[in-house]
Design a protein around this motif. Sequence first.
Motif, mmCIF file in Angstrom:
data_model
loop_
_atom_site.group_PDB
_atom_site.id
_atom_site.type_symbol
_atom_site.label_atom_id
_atom_site.label_comp_id
_atom_site.label_asym_id
_atom_site.label_seq_id
_atom_site.Cartn_x
_atom_site.Cartn_y
_atom_site.Cartn_z
ATOM 1 N N VAL A 1 -8.484 6.303 1.888
ATOM 2 C CA VAL A 1 -7.112 6.319 2.193
ATOM 3 C C VAL A 1 -6.513 5.045 1.981
ATOM 4 O O VAL A 1 -7.211 3.725 2.278
ATOM 5 N N ILE A 2 -5.417 4.753 1.085
ATOM 6 C CA ILE A 2 -4.875 3.735 0.542
ATOM 7 C C ILE A 2 -3.611 3.601 1.235
ATOM 8 O O ILE A 2 -2.548 4.606 0.980
ATOM 9 N N ALA A 3 -3.255 2.259 1.926
ATOM 10 C CA ALA A 3 -1.939 2.251 2.210
ATOM 11 C C ALA A 3 -1.248 1.293 1.389
ATOM 12 O O ALA A 3 -1.639 0.268 0.784
ATOM 13 N N THR A 4 -0.008 1.466 1.083
ATOM 14 C CA THR A 4 0.861 0.575 -0.011
ATOM 15 C C THR A 4 1.829 -0.269 0.952
ATOM 16 O O THR A 4 2.926 -0.770 0.427
ATOM 17 N N HIS A 5 1.795 0.029 2.228
ATOM 18 C CA HIS A 5 3.056 -0.599 3.210
ATOM 19 C C HIS A 5 2.076 -1.326 4.320
ATOM 20 O O HIS A 5 1.195 -0.699 5.008
ATOM 21 N N TYR A 6 2.455 -2.497 4.685
ATOM 22 C CA TYR A 6 1.642 -3.146 5.600
ATOM 23 C C TYR A 6 1.725 -2.684 7.013
ATOM 24 O O TYR A 6 0.848 -2.707 7.791
ATOM 25 N N GLY A 7 2.651 -1.936 7.490
ATOM 26 C CA GLY A 7 2.721 -1.108 8.827
ATOM 27 C C GLY A 7 1.571 -0.020 8.826
ATOM 28 O O GLY A 7 0.952 0.050 9.725
ATOM 29 N N SER A 8 1.744 0.823 7.636
ATOM 30 C CA SER A 8 0.556 1.704 7.843
ATOM 31 C C SER A 8 -0.916 1.212 7.605
ATOM 32 O O SER A 8 -1.624 1.750 7.916
ATOM 33 N N ALA A 9 -0.779 0.036 6.769
ATOM 34 C CA ALA A 9 -2.346 -0.627 6.774
ATOM 35 C C ALA A 9 -2.692 -1.298 7.992
ATOM 36 O O ALA A 9 -3.796 -1.059 8.443
ATOM 37 N N ILE A 10 -1.755 -1.396 8.965
ATOM 38 C CA ILE A 10 -2.235 -1.738 10.268
ATOM 39 C C ILE A 10 -2.753 -0.665 11.085
ATOM 40 O O ILE A 10 -3.678 -0.625 11.804
ATOM 41 N N SER B 1 8.918 5.141 2.973
ATOM 42 C CA SER B 1 10.345 5.436 2.391
ATOM 43 C C SER B 1 11.432 4.606 2.496
ATOM 44 O O SER B 1 12.453 4.738 2.031
ATOM 45 N N ILE B 2 11.214 3.428 3.337
ATOM 46 C CA ILE B 2 12.211 2.453 3.254
ATOM 47 C C ILE B 2 12.005 1.622 2.195
ATOM 48 O O ILE B 2 11.036 0.575 1.950
ATOM 49 N N GLY B 3 13.007 1.594 1.405
ATOM 50 C CA GLY B 3 12.771 0.983 0.038
ATOM 51 C C GLY B 3 11.930 1.789 -0.990
ATOM 52 O O GLY B 3 11.436 2.673 -0.544
ATOM 53 N N MET B 4 12.028 1.687 -2.290
ATOM 54 C CA MET B 4 11.364 2.449 -3.113
ATOM 55 C C MET B 4 10.126 1.738 -3.692
ATOM 56 O O MET B 4 9.370 2.681 -4.397
ATOM 57 N N GLY B 5 9.938 0.663 -3.466
ATOM 58 C CA GLY B 5 8.830 -0.258 -3.973
ATOM 59 C C GLY B 5 7.247 0.502 -3.692
ATOM 60 O O GLY B 5 6.495 0.769 -4.382
ATOM 61 N N HIS B 6 7.180 0.669 -2.412
ATOM 62 C CA HIS B 6 6.039 1.421 -1.777
ATOM 63 C C HIS B 6 5.627 2.658 -2.617
ATOM 64 O O HIS B 6 4.680 3.199 -2.819
ATOM 65 N N LEU B 7 6.758 3.417 -2.447
ATOM 66 C CA LEU B 7 6.469 4.775 -3.266
ATOM 67 C C LEU B 7 6.444 4.676 -4.831
ATOM 68 O O LEU B 7 5.287 5.395 -5.203
ATOM 69 N N SER B 8 6.874 3.747 -5.476
ATOM 70 C CA SER B 8 6.677 3.636 -6.774
ATOM 71 C C SER B 8 5.229 3.130 -7.173
ATOM 72 O O SER B 8 4.419 3.525 -8.008
ATOM 73 N N ALA B 9 4.947 2.275 -6.155
ATOM 74 C CA ALA B 9 3.416 1.671 -6.412
ATOM 75 C C ALA B 9 2.363 2.772 -6.281
ATOM 76 O O ALA B 9 1.524 2.734 -6.842
ATOM 77 N N SER B 10 2.649 3.540 -4.961
ATOM 78 C CA SER B 10 2.011 4.710 -4.916
ATOM 79 C C SER B 10 1.616 5.593 -6.026
ATOM 80 O O SER B 10 0.835 6.127 -6.314
ATOM 81 N N ARG B 11 2.839 5.809 -6.486
ATOM 82 C CA ARG B 11 2.987 7.014 -7.668
ATOM 83 C C ARG B 11 2.044 6.203 -9.089
ATOM 84 O O ARG B 11 1.511 6.908 -9.642
ATOM 85 N N ALA B 12 2.313 4.683 -9.087
ATOM 86 C CA ALA B 12 1.562 4.158 -10.165
ATOM 87 C C ALA B 12 -0.078 4.542 -10.026
ATOM 88 O O ALA B 12 -0.827 4.661 -11.024
ATOM 89 N N ILE B 13 -0.320 4.223 -8.858
ATOM 90 C CA ILE B 13 -1.927 4.259 -8.241
ATOM 91 C C ILE B 13 -2.403 5.744 -8.567
ATOM 92 O O ILE B 13 -3.303 6.090 -9.470
#
Length: 690
Positions: free
Chosen positions: A129-138, A31-43
């Motif tokens: 499980v798909i991560a749209t943020h590199y921290g969660s991907a780690i 939720s830091i910034g809207m880009g990760h959430l927007s990409a998630s909603r697009a998927i």
Amino acid sequence: MRSLHIVATFLISLFISSWAFAQKTLILYSSIGMGHLSASRAIEERIKAQNPNAEVELKNIRDFMGPTARKIDEKIYWFVFKNLPETFNKAYLKSMQNGLQLNDLSEIKTGYDEKALLEYIKSSHADTVIATHYGSAINLGNLKTSGKLPGIKTAWVHTDYIEHFFPRISQRLDKTFLGHEELANSWKDVGVSADKVAVTGIPVRNLPQPGEAQRKPVLEAVGLKAEPVTFVMSGGSEGLKDYPTAIKSLANQFKEPIQIVAICGKNEKAKAELEKLAATLPSNVELKPLGFIPNKQLIDLVSVADLYVTKAGGLSPTEGALLMRPLVLINEYGGHEAENAVFFKKTEMAEIVNSSKDLGQKAAEVLANPELMEKMMEHQREYRNSVNLDYIVKWNAEPKSQESIRFDLGLKEGAAVQGSESALAKLDKDFPGDVEVLLSYPKSRNGKYLGDGKESNPFGHIAIRVGNEVYTINHMAERGSEPHVIHKTTLNEYLYSVQEYYKNEEFTGMQGQAYAKDTISVRIDGMTDASKQAMIAQLTKIDADWSQGRMNYDAKGCNCADITLQALSAAGLVTDQKVQNRKVKLPLDVFDAAVKAAEARGDLQSSLIHYGYVKSSKNEYKTAGFPLSFYQIKRAIINMFRKGRDKVETQVVARLSVDKDSSEVRYERVRPAKESAQVLTGLRCEAVFM
């Protein structure tokens, strides 16, 4: 009968189809910034558009932080992000370099409760499980590579256009979806296999067809006219950094009627400030400040703009490029945004200004140059045509292929790892070496330096490769039983063989090193044939002396470090008298001397390589830590208490490793980002916060 067969086939197909639709996808965003959430909603929207019965859940990775820590972290993030750009810059660079230097990405502290994340994934019954943020991907990679997500597919959607250590994240997951072909080429260059990567573009919601949004109704909906030159400005959830300066720059530059739509997102303070500014602007300038608006309205406004102005986060410039509009990026935060900006400039999809005060002049230059705009939009069109979000949906629906780890992997005469020769061939191509000094780490049954009492050896082991053969001492060799005390083998066998060679030998001591410990090496390229022959002659003499009883192995007086040092000295490479005169030679000191000597020679090229411990090994021994030396007490204490990585480990340029959920050796080339260090130095910066 035929009709019954057709009915049965239909019912089976229907069952399989229903089962496929019942698959669940969990998407982790930040939720830091809207880009990760927007990409998630697009998927999510794309999956449901193709499979209406599909179950998709979006989960904020920051929910796995303690509430107090999360609140403090976010306050610090936004304060430093907005007010201390140089601090951001240093933190960002340090974090990226840290990711390159670590032997294992699991050492990165993301701040998220990984145990709670695992429990949540299991309770969600997710198939993917798909991560749209590199921290969660780690964190997702940590869980996968430790074997805790059996049967669950894992993926990462990279929402920026940068490299750094990020290919290492992709190595640990089933799939990574990248925004551009250039990134895929970079991932391939550092050793990521092609089947782990797909170029899909960064997911964008509500992407219309060119010309679909009608200028007049879109602008009238916000109280503007269709005729004047229209600028649309946005910058994610917080808006641009300095709207007033950017708007004044446009107002001072243009004398004809212009309209400016400034989308402030959730930044009510910025919106109120712009509402006051609107009354002070020249009569030819119409300013329309907007707060948080629906994504479709944002897309429509950008679609009809004469010029789109935004910051260089991953999603905002992607939206502009996919909508094929003249695009100017304001690069005032630096960090990954500075690198994104450079990427868009390099690919000719946008122009850049490094300060809001320069926007007016740049905007005028772009609008006065039809050739530039046409070229920009042509590159944007090529990018749009390469986007394929349906690939994510297709991959998501495919069943997971599960690798079965052999019960005897890494045991003597058991199963060996796969792909080691291919990985070593890639390493040889990138970092050739005539000579290689191999320093193996200590091992123990509990993974600690002194975990096995008398059996423990906290000093490790050292061997040397000359040409294609590794020379390593067999400290258990007995005359009459073993023909040699110095065992000759290939590098692949030294690291990964499970073969038994002699009656008296220590498995994982002279072969199969990687099944019980890490090994770090220095590869030295440029040694003369005479030097190599001198090493081989010395090693051959030592072996002959042992066979004839003139030399015996002695842990204190004639050990693996002595043998290796004699070979290096015979070639004139190591001449350090301090090391040579010590009564007890230790592997680390000889290795350090070899590294120092190679680096001092202008005619030689040296490279530090890390061969990782096979985490899926069933061997009773485990790697225990970096080798110690009682001649280097301070360094030994630091390494024993794990207060940091050893200085040598931070200089590694390539790694071979095997994860806990795999038996496949993977090769990864470590390199600093090519352009980013120059771009970021002295620029404004983006935070490193996960």
